[in-house]
Design an enzyme around this catalytic site. Structure first.
Site, PDB file in Angstrom:
ATOM      1  N   SER A  54     -50.492 -47.053  -4.963  1.00  0.00           N
ATOM      2  CA  SER A  54     -51.735 -47.810  -4.822  1.00  0.00           C
ATOM      3  C   SER A  54     -52.527 -47.706  -6.108  1.00  0.00           C
ATOM      4  O   SER A  54     -52.962 -46.619  -6.507  1.00  0.00           O
ATOM      5  CB  SER A  54     -52.568 -47.252  -3.666  1.00  0.00           C
ATOM      6  OG  SER A  54     -53.836 -47.873  -3.674  1.00  0.00           O
TER       7      SER A  54
ATOM      8  N   HIS B 243     -49.361 -51.575  -4.486  1.00  0.00           N
ATOM      9  CA  HIS B 243     -50.347 -51.861  -3.434  1.00  0.00           C
ATOM     10  C   HIS B 243     -51.699 -52.116  -4.095  1.00  0.00           C
ATOM     11  O   HIS B 243     -52.171 -51.316  -4.901  1.00  0.00           O
ATOM     12  CB  HIS B 243     -50.416 -50.636  -2.510  1.00  0.00           C
ATOM     13  CG  HIS B 243     -51.270 -50.778  -1.305  1.00  0.00           C
ATOM     14  ND1 HIS B 243     -50.848 -51.410  -0.152  1.00  0.00           N
ATOM     15  CD2 HIS B 243     -52.537 -50.346  -1.039  1.00  0.00           C
ATOM     16  CE1 HIS B 243     -51.807 -51.349   0.765  1.00  0.00           C
ATOM     17  NE2 HIS B 243     -52.846 -50.716   0.253  1.00  0.00           N
TER      18      HIS B 243
ATOM     19  N   ASP C  24     -55.634 -52.841  -3.312  1.00  0.00           N
ATOM     20  CA  ASP C  24     -56.675 -52.724  -2.281  1.00  0.00           C
ATOM     21  C   ASP C  24     -57.862 -53.606  -2.636  1.00  0.00           C
ATOM     22  O   ASP C  24     -58.507 -53.404  -3.662  1.00  0.00           O
ATOM     23  CB  ASP C  24     -57.148 -51.273  -2.187  1.00  0.00           C
ATOM     24  CG  ASP C  24     -56.151 -50.383  -1.467  1.00  0.00           C
ATOM     25  OD1 ASP C  24     -55.747 -50.746  -0.345  1.00  0.00           O
ATOM     26  OD2 ASP C  24     -55.786 -49.337  -2.033  1.00  0.00           O
TER      27      ASP C  24
ATOM     28  N   MET D 239     -61.550 -54.779  -1.465  1.00  0.00           N
ATOM     29  CA  MET D 239     -62.664 -54.361  -0.597  1.00  0.00           C
ATOM     30  C   MET D 239     -63.898 -55.212  -0.891  1.00  0.00           C
ATOM     31  O   MET D 239     -64.175 -55.515  -2.055  1.00  0.00           O
ATOM     32  CB  MET D 239     -62.996 -52.893  -0.865  1.00  0.00           C
ATOM     33  CG  MET D 239     -61.797 -51.966  -0.738  1.00  0.00           C
ATOM     34  SD  MET D 239     -62.297 -50.246  -0.901  1.00  0.00           S
ATOM     35  CE  MET D 239     -60.694 -49.432  -0.891  1.00  0.00           C
TER      36      MET D 239
ATOM     37  N   HIS E 243     -53.712 -55.708   0.172  1.00  0.00           N
ATOM     38  CA  HIS E 243     -54.352 -55.214   1.405  1.00  0.00           C
ATOM     39  C   HIS E 243     -55.801 -55.670   1.401  1.00  0.00           C
ATOM     40  O   HIS E 243     -56.622 -55.137   0.664  1.00  0.00           O
ATOM     41  CB  HIS E 243     -54.219 -53.681   1.407  1.00  0.00           C
ATOM     42  CG  HIS E 243     -54.936 -52.987   2.515  1.00  0.00           C
ATOM     43  ND1 HIS E 243     -55.136 -51.626   2.531  1.00  0.00           N
ATOM     44  CD2 HIS E 243     -55.507 -53.455   3.673  1.00  0.00           C
ATOM     45  CE1 HIS E 243     -55.785 -51.282   3.621  1.00  0.00           C
ATOM     46  NE2 HIS E 243     -56.035 -52.364   4.331  1.00  0.00           N
TER      47      HIS E 243
ATOM     48  N   MET F  51     -59.321 -55.786   2.754  1.00  0.00           N
ATOM     49  CA  MET F  51     -60.303 -55.111   3.622  1.00  0.00           C
ATOM     50  C   MET F  51     -61.579 -55.944   3.557  1.00  0.00           C
ATOM     51  O   MET F  51     -62.532 -55.622   2.845  1.00  0.00           O
ATOM     52  CB  MET F  51     -60.525 -53.670   3.121  1.00  0.00           C
ATOM     53  CG  MET F  51     -59.379 -52.736   3.485  1.00  0.00           C
ATOM     54  SD  MET F  51     -59.317 -51.264   2.458  1.00  0.00           S
ATOM     55  CE  MET F  51     -58.303 -51.874   1.123  1.00  0.00           C
TER      56      MET F  51
ATOM     57  N   MET G 128     -53.297 -47.637   9.240  1.00  0.00           N
ATOM     58  CA  MET G 128     -54.151 -46.822   8.361  1.00  0.00           C
ATOM     59  C   MET G 128     -54.144 -45.386   8.864  1.00  0.00           C
ATOM     60  O   MET G 128     -54.415 -45.131  10.044  1.00  0.00           O
ATOM     61  CB  MET G 128     -55.590 -47.351   8.359  1.00  0.00           C
ATOM     62  CG  MET G 128     -55.798 -48.688   7.656  1.00  0.00           C
ATOM     63  SD  MET G 128     -55.216 -48.780   5.955  1.00  0.00           S
ATOM     64  CE  MET G 128     -56.112 -47.437   5.166  1.00  0.00           C
TER      65      MET G 128
ATOM     66  N   PHE H  66     -61.840 -45.661   0.747  1.00  0.00           N
ATOM     67  CA  PHE H  66     -61.775 -44.736  -0.386  1.00  0.00           C
ATOM     68  C   PHE H  66     -60.412 -44.056  -0.433  1.00  0.00           C
ATOM     69  O   PHE H  66     -59.836 -43.750   0.621  1.00  0.00           O
ATOM     70  CB  PHE H  66     -62.870 -43.666  -0.260  1.00  0.00           C
ATOM     71  CG  PHE H  66     -64.249 -44.263  -0.247  1.00  0.00           C
ATOM     72  CD1 PHE H  66     -64.924 -44.538  -1.430  1.00  0.00           C
ATOM     73  CD2 PHE H  66     -64.853 -44.598   0.958  1.00  0.00           C
ATOM     74  CE1 PHE H  66     -66.175 -45.132  -1.405  1.00  0.00           C
ATOM     75  CE2 PHE H  66     -66.110 -45.200   0.992  1.00  0.00           C
ATOM     76  CZ  PHE H  66     -66.777 -45.466  -0.201  1.00  0.00           C
ATOM     77  N   GLY H  67     -59.953 -43.806  -1.655  1.00  0.00           N
ATOM     78  CA  GLY H  67     -58.749 -43.007  -1.815  1.00  0.00           C
ATOM     79  C   GLY H  67     -59.091 -41.530  -1.686  1.00  0.00           C
ATOM     80  O   GLY H  67     -60.259 -41.135  -1.588  1.00  0.00           O
ATOM     81  N   GLY H  68     -58.057 -40.716  -1.665  1.00  0.00           N
ATOM     82  CA  GLY H  68     -58.240 -39.271  -1.735  1.00  0.00           C
ATOM     83  C   GLY H  68     -58.674 -38.602  -0.448  1.00  0.00           C
ATOM     84  O   GLY H  68     -59.093 -37.448  -0.471  1.00  0.00           O
TER      85      GLY H  68
ATOM     86  N   ASP I 180     -50.797 -45.867   5.115  1.00  0.00           N
ATOM     87  CA  ASP I 180     -51.689 -45.916   3.953  1.00  0.00           C
ATOM     88  C   ASP I 180     -52.843 -44.950   4.189  1.00  0.00           C
ATOM     89  O   ASP I 180     -53.617 -45.117   5.138  1.00  0.00           O
ATOM     90  CB  ASP I 180     -52.209 -47.361   3.820  1.00  0.00           C
ATOM     91  CG  ASP I 180     -53.123 -47.577   2.627  1.00  0.00           C
ATOM     92  OD1 ASP I 180     -53.257 -46.666   1.794  1.00  0.00           O
ATOM     93  OD2 ASP I 180     -53.688 -48.686   2.538  1.00  0.00           O
ATOM     94  N   GLY I 181     -52.942 -43.953   3.304  1.00  0.00           N
ATOM     95  CA  GLY I 181     -54.053 -43.014   3.362  1.00  0.00           C
ATOM     96  C   GLY I 181     -53.570 -41.580   3.500  1.00  0.00           C
ATOM     97  O   GLY I 181     -52.953 -41.226   4.508  1.00  0.00           O
ATOM     98  N   GLY I 182     -53.807 -40.791   2.464  1.00  0.00           N
ATOM     99  CA  GLY I 182     -53.438 -39.381   2.529  1.00  0.00           C
ATOM    100  C   GLY I 182     -51.944 -39.138   2.534  1.00  0.00           C
ATOM    101  O   GLY I 182     -51.481 -38.102   3.020  1.00  0.00           O
TER     102      GLY I 182
ATOM    103  N   GLY J 126     -51.598 -43.291  -3.222  1.00  0.00           N
ATOM    104  CA  GLY J 126     -52.551 -43.451  -4.319  1.00  0.00           C
ATOM    105  C   GLY J 126     -52.669 -42.174  -5.109  1.00  0.00           C
ATOM    106  O   GLY J 126     -52.016 -41.971  -6.133  1.00  0.00           O
TER     107      GLY J 126
HETATM  108  C1  DX5 Z   1     -57.884 -46.770   1.321  1.00  0.00           C
HETATM  109  C2  DX5 Z   1     -56.830 -47.665   0.711  1.00  0.00           C
HETATM  110  C3  DX5 Z   1     -55.635 -46.930   0.243  1.00  0.00           C
HETATM  111  C4  DX5 Z   1     -55.871 -45.923  -0.834  1.00  0.00           C
HETATM  112  C5  DX5 Z   1     -55.025 -44.744  -0.475  1.00  0.00           C
HETATM  113  O1  DX5 Z   1     -58.893 -47.572   1.838  1.00  0.00           O
HETATM  114  O2  DX5 Z   1     -56.424 -48.646   1.636  1.00  0.00           O
HETATM  115  O3  DX5 Z   1     -54.613 -47.855  -0.160  1.00  0.00           O
HETATM  116  O4  DX5 Z   1     -55.484 -46.338  -2.121  1.00  0.00           O
HETATM  117  O5  DX5 Z   1     -55.338 -43.708  -1.321  1.00  0.00           O
HETATM  118  P1  DX5 Z   1     -54.773 -42.245  -1.115  1.00  0.00           P
HETATM  119  O6  DX5 Z   1     -53.281 -42.336  -1.207  1.00  0.00           O
HETATM  120  O7  DX5 Z   1     -55.388 -41.491  -2.221  1.00  0.00           O
HETATM  121  O8  DX5 Z   1     -55.221 -41.772   0.243  1.00  0.00           O
HETATM  122 ZN    ZN Z   2     -54.610 -49.930   1.117  1.00  0.00          ZN
END
Ligand code: DX5
Ligand code: ZN
Length: 218
Positions: free
Chosen positions: A9, A34, A36, A38, A67, A69, A138, A144-146, A176-178, A198
């Site tokens: 991502s 990927h 994102d 937003m 993706h 959002m 999800m 947010f990432g991380g 997707d996520g974590g 990500g």
């Molecule tokens: C979060 C995004 C993810 C994000 C994941 O809203 O949809 O695609 O990049 O990031 P990580 O892998 O750091 O959780």
């Molecule tokens: Zn995403």
């Protein structure tokens, strides 16, 4: 089941060097990236729009997994398709005619996907499964990432995979996520095949080693 696919991502890469992030993924022979998108309404954050995707398209041969959002995805599927998206996924939570938007994405020449937030039950997308290329579960609240992976999403993955098997469908099941090596393995065991990463990818000391390690997953 599809073989496991690692999808970096770009959100977690350096946004002053988006093209370089994409090139780094391509050099590792990973086929997808990927993206994102937003809108500051559906999620409390903003990223980039179709102009940026079009600029990236001119530098990259990767499969663009876009993706959305967004509160009003129907307004944006055509601009993102024209910008060079290969797959466009929309969330099921905003009201609207999801089946019509998913069909429109295909008419525009892209694959389509439907996305569920952690608080949304699998039943919300069940009627749409026959018309999608990808379901994105999800595993964090988007925006947010991380963030930390939510293990309580594993039964939802298993449920959707069970429906896929029972109906003879072959959509991808993306998470997707974590996602890191450990949480990807848990999702794989539940039946996921497409893994957005990500922070774990772009934050790795050696992303090539991370990708190699990932590809050892059964
Ligand atoms: C979060 C995004 C993810 C994000 C994941 O809203 O949809 O695609 O990049 O990031 P990580 O892998 O750091 O959780
Ligand atoms: Zn995403």
């Amino acid at each position: 089941m599809h073989p496991p696919l690692l999808v970096p991502s770009i959100l977690a890469g350096d946004h002053a060097r988006l093209a370089e992030s994409a090139a780094a993924v391509e050099r590792l022979a990973l086929p997808w990236i990927h993206l994102d998108i937003m809108d500051g309404h559906f999620v409390p954050n903003l990223t980039f729009g179709p102009g940026t995707v079009a600029a990236l398209r001119r530098t990259s041969g990767l499969f663009f997994d876009v993706h959305l959002m967004l509160d009003e995805p129907h307004r944006y599927v055509q601009p993102f398709a024209r910008a060079g998206a290969n797959l466009i996924s929309i969330h099921v939570e905003p009201p609207g005619d999801h089946a019509a938007i998913l069909a429109r994405i295909r008419e525009l020449g892209c694959q389509n996907g439907i996305v569920l937030n952690p608080g949304t039950p699998a039943s919300a997308i069940e009627p749409l499964l026959g018309g999608v290329n990808l379901v994105l579960v999800m595993t964090v609240q988007p925006g947010f990432g991380g963030q930390s992976f939510r293990g309580d999403m594993l039964p939802k993955i298993s449920q959707i995979v069970a429906w896929r098997r029972a109906r003879g469908l072959d959509f991808r099941l993306e998470v997707d996520g974590g996602i890191d090596l450990a949480t990807a393995a848990e999702c794989r065991a539940a039946g996921a095949d497409t893994f957005v990463a990500g922070t774990s990818f772009f934050g790795a000391a050696d992303p090539a080693a991370f990708a190699t390690e990932f590809q050892r997953m059964p």
